[in-house]
Structures are given as structure tokens and as C-alpha cells.
Design an enzyme around this catalytic site. Structure first.
Site, short mmCIF file in Angstrom:
data_model
loop_
_atom_site.label_atom_id
_atom_site.label_comp_id
_atom_site.label_asym_id
_atom_site.label_seq_id
_atom_site.Cartn_x
_atom_site.Cartn_y
_atom_site.Cartn_z
N VAL A 191 -32.70 98.08 -21.41
CA VAL A 191 -34.03 97.95 -21.37
C VAL A 191 -34.64 98.69 -20.00
O VAL A 191 -35.49 99.70 -20.31
CB VAL A 191 -34.37 96.64 -21.41
CG1 VAL A 191 -35.96 96.48 -21.52
CG2 VAL A 191 -33.86 96.07 -22.60
N ARG A 240 -24.73 98.12 -9.17
CA ARG A 240 -23.73 99.22 -8.86
C ARG A 240 -24.93 100.34 -8.34
O ARG A 240 -25.39 101.21 -9.12
CB ARG A 240 -23.10 99.68 -9.76
CG ARG A 240 -21.69 100.74 -9.72
CD ARG A 240 -21.02 100.82 -10.58
NE ARG A 240 -21.53 101.46 -11.87
CZ ARG A 240 -21.81 102.78 -12.02
NH1 ARG A 240 -21.43 103.85 -10.95
NH2 ARG A 240 -22.65 103.33 -13.16
N GLY A 263 -21.30 96.81 -32.73
CA GLY A 263 -22.16 96.55 -31.68
C GLY A 263 -23.34 95.63 -31.84
O GLY A 263 -24.34 95.34 -30.90
N LYS A 271 -36.31 81.39 -27.67
CA LYS A 271 -37.66 82.02 -28.09
C LYS A 271 -38.54 80.82 -28.89
O LYS A 271 -39.84 81.05 -28.81
CB LYS A 271 -37.28 83.30 -29.13
CG LYS A 271 -36.51 84.17 -28.37
CD LYS A 271 -35.83 85.18 -29.34
CE LYS A 271 -34.97 86.39 -28.62
NZ LYS A 271 -34.22 87.16 -29.52
N GLY A 286 -32.91 96.25 -28.60
CA GLY A 286 -32.70 97.54 -28.59
C GLY A 286 -33.42 97.95 -27.47
O GLY A 286 -34.69 97.52 -26.94
P1 NAP Z 1 -28.15 95.01 -19.49
O1 NAP Z 1 -27.87 96.17 -20.18
O2 NAP Z 1 -27.01 94.15 -19.19
O3 NAP Z 1 -28.63 95.60 -17.97
C1 NAP Z 1 -28.84 94.45 -17.01
C2 NAP Z 1 -29.13 95.42 -15.65
O4 NAP Z 1 -29.33 94.55 -14.60
C3 NAP Z 1 -28.09 96.37 -15.12
O5 NAP Z 1 -28.54 97.60 -14.77
C4 NAP Z 1 -27.39 95.53 -14.05
O6 NAP Z 1 -26.86 96.22 -12.83
C5 NAP Z 1 -28.48 94.59 -13.60
N1 NAP Z 1 -28.36 93.52 -12.96
C6 NAP Z 1 -27.67 92.37 -13.51
N2 NAP Z 1 -27.36 91.38 -12.56
C7 NAP Z 1 -28.04 91.86 -11.44
C8 NAP Z 1 -27.89 91.30 -10.31
N3 NAP Z 1 -27.59 90.09 -10.05
N4 NAP Z 1 -28.55 92.06 -9.05
C9 NAP Z 1 -28.75 93.16 -9.46
N5 NAP Z 1 -28.86 93.88 -10.61
C10 NAP Z 1 -28.34 93.20 -11.67
O7 NAP Z 1 -29.43 93.99 -19.89
P2 NAP Z 1 -30.32 94.43 -20.95
O8 NAP Z 1 -29.98 94.64 -22.39
O9 NAP Z 1 -31.13 95.81 -20.39
O10 NAP Z 1 -31.44 93.33 -20.86
C11 NAP Z 1 -32.18 93.13 -19.79
C12 NAP Z 1 -33.13 91.75 -20.04
O11 NAP Z 1 -34.02 91.98 -21.22
C13 NAP Z 1 -32.46 90.58 -20.55
O12 NAP Z 1 -33.25 89.42 -19.70
C14 NAP Z 1 -32.43 90.44 -21.86
O13 NAP Z 1 -32.47 89.08 -22.29
C15 NAP Z 1 -33.79 90.93 -22.22
N6 NAP Z 1 -33.98 91.62 -23.62
C16 NAP Z 1 -33.02 92.68 -23.92
C17 NAP Z 1 -33.03 93.16 -25.16
C18 NAP Z 1 -32.10 94.22 -25.59
O14 NAP Z 1 -32.42 94.62 -26.80
N7 NAP Z 1 -31.37 94.60 -24.87
C19 NAP Z 1 -34.24 92.62 -26.02
C20 NAP Z 1 -35.13 91.61 -25.50
C21 NAP Z 1 -34.89 91.13 -24.19
P3 NAP Z 1 -25.74 97.22 -13.11
O15 NAP Z 1 -25.99 98.32 -13.99
O16 NAP Z 1 -25.40 98.01 -11.84
O17 NAP Z 1 -24.44 96.44 -13.64
#
Ligand code: NAP
Length: 441
Positions: A18, A50, A189, A207, A309
Site C-alpha cells: 500500500v 530496511r 497469493g 472490520k 490490493g
Molecule cells: P506490507 O507490504 O507488509 O508493508 C509494510 C511496510 O511497513 C514495509 O515497507 C515495512 O518496511 C514497513 N514496516 C513494518 N514494520 C515496520 C517497523 N516496525 N518500522 C518501520 N517500518 C516498518 O504491508 P501492506 O500490505 O502494505 O499493508 C500495510 C497496512 O495496510 C497494514 O496495516 C494492512 O493491514 C493494511 N491494509 C492492507 C491491504 C492490502 O491489500 N495490502 C488492504 C487493506 C489494509 P520494510 O519494507 O523495510 O520491511
């Protein structure tokens, strides 16, 4: 530069699915966003774990010092897209305490710490927006908090978890078992390596808590939500559902219940349920989400679209970011948490519902009346019974399968009946118990 054009400083925490889409949109749509907001958005930094120069953004924007980024004087809005609850909570509280507005997609955090975060936002007179936390791209928080602010919401029911909807749709389409549909979803996936949060209903419950809080002006947390996952749903359940003209869906249901003395309570629950094929939620398939809202004056409204997504979720995040930025430019605030109604939470046993019960029984005369008597003893009336003979590996009759669909009764009466059925000598096993939703009987 006039005051109205003063840039709005933004910190994005997270550069994953995201976060990277949000950063891309902020960069690529800068001129349009500035025109819509009345001031340009300026990305001050991106928080990650990172820090490296291969991440598709200028490395000088990256930092692993989240606290320092959030505390910067030139950051007005913090967009939290990290995920893990602990660091997200800490960063959001620090941002709000520093008077910054916050946008987050973190449903787990919002369902757990909504009171604490709302209070911090209130104390700082800052915005806290979380449209992306429920159903990804689908606008549902803002319609509930703003468009329907003058109506009375009676019910919000939806398919809010794409992973489980993908698995259940595959089971319905191909007759696959739960295990093989889950394995396919993992390969493609759609399911994570550890699918517990999705398949056990925790994500949907978070939710449901958010939706119930907003719809009924009452603070509801994930612990208040009754929850069952989809792991026990079988291919045979889908066969029976088909014969009854139904599909099976994992539903999040938030309901306003009014008793005879006009006292109101809130129910929030998540479970797999039979849904008649003609109901709008029955045909929501694959990874799609949908939410049906029923309000006193508006009637039934349906919201449908991509529930997850990177890009779809970023769309909802950007909507919140633009709103928060406009409020900054205009010197106002958006709607804040509304919990004035403080309705009590109804326990699951109190909920009027319909059951589908499938059981294997001895194949001899009188069994059906013994089974029916258990329903009658608890005032549960039977709407439909189907009975089929079963054969063993050698083709010999070895019992019968009975499927019972009830009329509406309290969940307590229904679950007591099922316990009594399981103790009957004539009942070999109770195979499945599912609720039936979306009917008026
Ligand atoms: P993701 O792909 O796992 O990305 C998480 C990001 O946060 C990564 O860049 C990671 O850094 C960073 N991060 C995690 N822990 C951290 C920490 N302690 N300190 C600093 N940076 C940290 O997650 P995502 O899918 O984008 O989801 C993000 C949020 O949106 C979540 O709360 C999720 O529930 C919500 N969400 C996601 C979706 C979806 O479809 N993906 C839909 C609705 C809501 P690194 O890259 O360096 O590891």
C-alpha cells in the site's frame, strides 16, 4: 507564497504493497492533488525497516527512525501503512500528541485501540481517518459517518475478507474441499503463509468492530465481536446449500436490535452462513468485497468492489489524505468519533437467527420424529428437512444424512438443540451447523 499555498508536509510510514502505491500517487498526481487541496503535498520522508537505495524511491527520503520522522516540525500529516500493531500504535499516538493528523489502513489497530486513538485525536483537535481499514477501495466509512449521518442505520452486513471469499467461491464453483481451496489460494497469493487471521475470522471481526462502532455510535472492539471462521465448512455443506438454493459466505454482521420495551442493543458477529442465491451478497465472488447497509430512511444500499490490493487500498488512503490536507488548509476538522449512543452489546445467544444442521443418523423408522422432537422441546420450528440414504464402500446402506433448516429462534435455543441432538443415540454425528442469513422468515 500566500498562507493557503503553504505546502502540507506528509510522512508515509511503510513502503510495502500500500505504501509504495501511496508514494507513487503523491508523486505522479502532485499537480492535481495540489489543485484539489488548495496547497501542494510535500513528502518529507518514508519510514521503513530496511533503508536501501534499491527501493524505487530516493534513498534520502527513507528512514528507519520512525519517531524522529513523525516528530519533524515540517510534518503535518502522518500516513501509517506499516501493519504491526505495536509500532503503528506508538507512531500514531506520537503523531496525534504532536497535533498532526493521521491516516491509517490498520484495521487490527483500529479495532483494538479505537478509544485511545480517538481520545488522542480529540485532545489534539486533529483528524484520524481510516477508510482503508475496512473493505480496501470501497467507500464505506465515509458514507456511514457523513452521507448517512442524518439517518438511522439498522444493519450493516458484508463480505469484508477477500481471502475467505476466494476460498469459499472456489469451493462453490469446483466442489473442492476446504484444504485444497486453501492450498490454491496460497499458491496464487490470495492467502498468506499463515492464513489464521483470515480463515479464523479475526480480520473480518476487526472490520465488524469498526463498522459497528461507526454505524451505531457506540464503541465496539474486536473482543466484542462473536467470531467463527470457515475451516469447518465442507464440500458437503456446499452440496446441501445448492439444493436449498443458497451459497455459503463468511459474513460480518452488525445489527441494531430493539426489544419489546424499545431497548436497543448492538450485535456484531462474524461467521460462515448460508445466503439465498437471490440475496445480493450471494453473488459476490472471488477476492471481491461487498457491504450492504440498511438504514431507516435510505433503505438498502450496497457497496461493492476490490477489498484489498496495493492500488485499491491506496485509493482509499489518498481520499483520507486529501480530506485531512483540505482540513489543514481550511483550518477545520472532519468528523470525529461519535459514541454518544453507548448501546450495550448483545451476546450471541440473544440473537434471533436460523440454523442449518446436517447430521448422520441411524437408518431406521422413527428417527426423524426423535430428531424433530428435540427442536420442538425448545420451541424451534422446522422449515425444511431433507433426508438421504448413505452407502458404505461396499455399496451397503449404512445410515442416513438428515439436513434440517429451522425458522427463526434465538441462537441460545438453537445451539442447545444442537447439543441435545449430538447426545441422541440415533444421531451418529452432527456434521455441520451453519446459520442462514438474508431471509425474512
Ligand atoms: P506490507 O507490504 O507488509 O508493508 C509494510 C511496510 O511497513 C514495509 O515497507 C515495512 O518496511 C514497513 N514496516 C513494518 N514494520 C515496520 C517497523 N516496525 N518500522 C518501520 N517500518 C516498518 O504491508 P501492506 O500490505 O502494505 O499493508 C500495510 C497496512 O495496510 C497494514 O496495516 C494492512 O493491514 C493494511 N491494509 C492492507 C491491504 C492490502 O491489500 N495490502 C488492504 C487493506 C489494509 P520494510 O519494507 O523495510 O520491511
Amino acid at each position: 507564497m500566500s498562507d493557503r499555498e503553504k505546502p502540507i508536509g506528509v510522512a508515509v510510514l511503510g513502503l510495502g504493497n500500500v505504501g509504495s502505491e501511496v508514494v507513487r500517487i503523491i508523486g505522479e498526481s502532485a499537480a492535481d492533488l495540489a489543485a484539489r487541496i488548495g496547497a501542494p503535498l510535500e513528502l518529507r520522508g518514508i519510514g521503513v525497516r530496511r533503508v536501501a537505495d534499491d527501493r524505487g524511491v530516493p534513498v534520502e527520503l527513507l528512514t528507519d527512525d520512525i519517531a524522529a520522522l513523525v516528530a519533524r516540525d515540517d510534518v503535518d500529516i502522518v500516513v501509517e501503512l506499516m501493519g504491526p500493531v505495536k509500532p503503528a500504535r506508538k507512531a500514531i499516538l506520537a503523531a496525534l500528541e504532536g497535533g498532526k493528523s493521521v491516516v491509517t489502513a490498520n484495521k487490527a489497530l483500529m479495532a483494538q485501540s479505537t478509544g485511545e486513538l480517538a481520545q488522542a485525536a480529540e485532545a489534539a483537535r486533529a483528524d484520524l481517518y481510516f477508510e482503508a481499514a475496512v473493505a480496501g477501495a470501497i467507500p464505506v466509512i465515509r458514507p456511514l459517518t457523513q452521507s448517512l449521518a442524518g439517518d438511522t442505520v439498522l444493519r450493516v452486513a458484508g463480505i469484508v475478507n477477500g481471502t475467505t471469499n476466494y476460498i469459499l467461491s472456489a469451493m462453490n464453483d469446483s466442489g473442492a474441499s476446504y484444504d485444497s481451496a486453501l492450498a490454491d489460494a496460497t499458491d496464487l497469493g490470495y492467502a498468506e503463509a499463515d492464513p489464521t487471521a483470515d480463515v479464523e475470522g479475526y480480520d473480518a471481526a476487526a472490520k465488524a468492530a469498526i463498522l459497528a462502532s461507526i454505524a451505531f455510535h457506540t464503541r465496539v472492539t474486536a473482543d466484542d465481536v462473536y467470531r467463527e471462521g470457515i475451516t469447518k465448512v465442507t464440500a458437503a455443506d456446499f452440496e446441501s446449500a445448492r439444493a436449498l438454493g443458497c451459497n455459503i459466505k463468511l459474513l460480518a454482521i452488525c445489527e441494531r436490535l430493539t426489544n419489546d420495551e424499545d431497548k436497543q442493543r448492538v450485535s456484531a458477529r462474524v461467521y460462515p452462513a448460508l445466503v439465498p442465491n437471490e440475496h445480493p451478497l450471494a453473488s459476490v465472488n472471488g477476492a471481491f468485497n461487498a457491504v450492504v447497509v440498511e438504514a431507516e430512511a435510505a433503505g438498502r444500499l450496497m457497496f461493492y468492489g476490490q477489498g484489498a490490493g496495493g492500488a485499491p487500498t491506496a485509493s482509499a488512503v489518498m481520499g483520507d489524505l486529501v480530506m485531512a490536507a483540505r482540513n489543514r488548509v481550511q483550518g477545520g476538522r472532519g468528523p470525529r468519533e461519535s459514541k454518544y449512543a453507548k448501546l450495550p452489546i448483545a451476546p450471541i445467544g440473544f440473537i434471533p437467527t436460523r440454523y442449518y444442521v446436517s447430521m448422520n443418523v441411524a437408518d431406521r423408522p422413527g428417527v426423524l420424529s426423535t430428531v424433530s422432537a428435540e427442536f420442538g422441546k425448545r420451541d424451534v420450528s422446522i422449515a425444511e428437512v431433507r433426508q438421504e440414504g448413505m452407502v458404505d464402500g461396499e455399496g451397503q446402506r449404512c445410515g442416513a444424512r438428515i439436513v434440517v433448516v429451522t425458522h427463526r429462534a434465538t441462537d441460545a435455543a438453537l445451539s442447545e438443540t444442537v447439543e441435545a441432538l449430538a447426545d441422541l443415540d440415533v444421531v451418529q454425528t452432527v456434521n455441520s451447523v451453519l446459520r442462514l442469513e438474508g431471509t425474512t422468515e
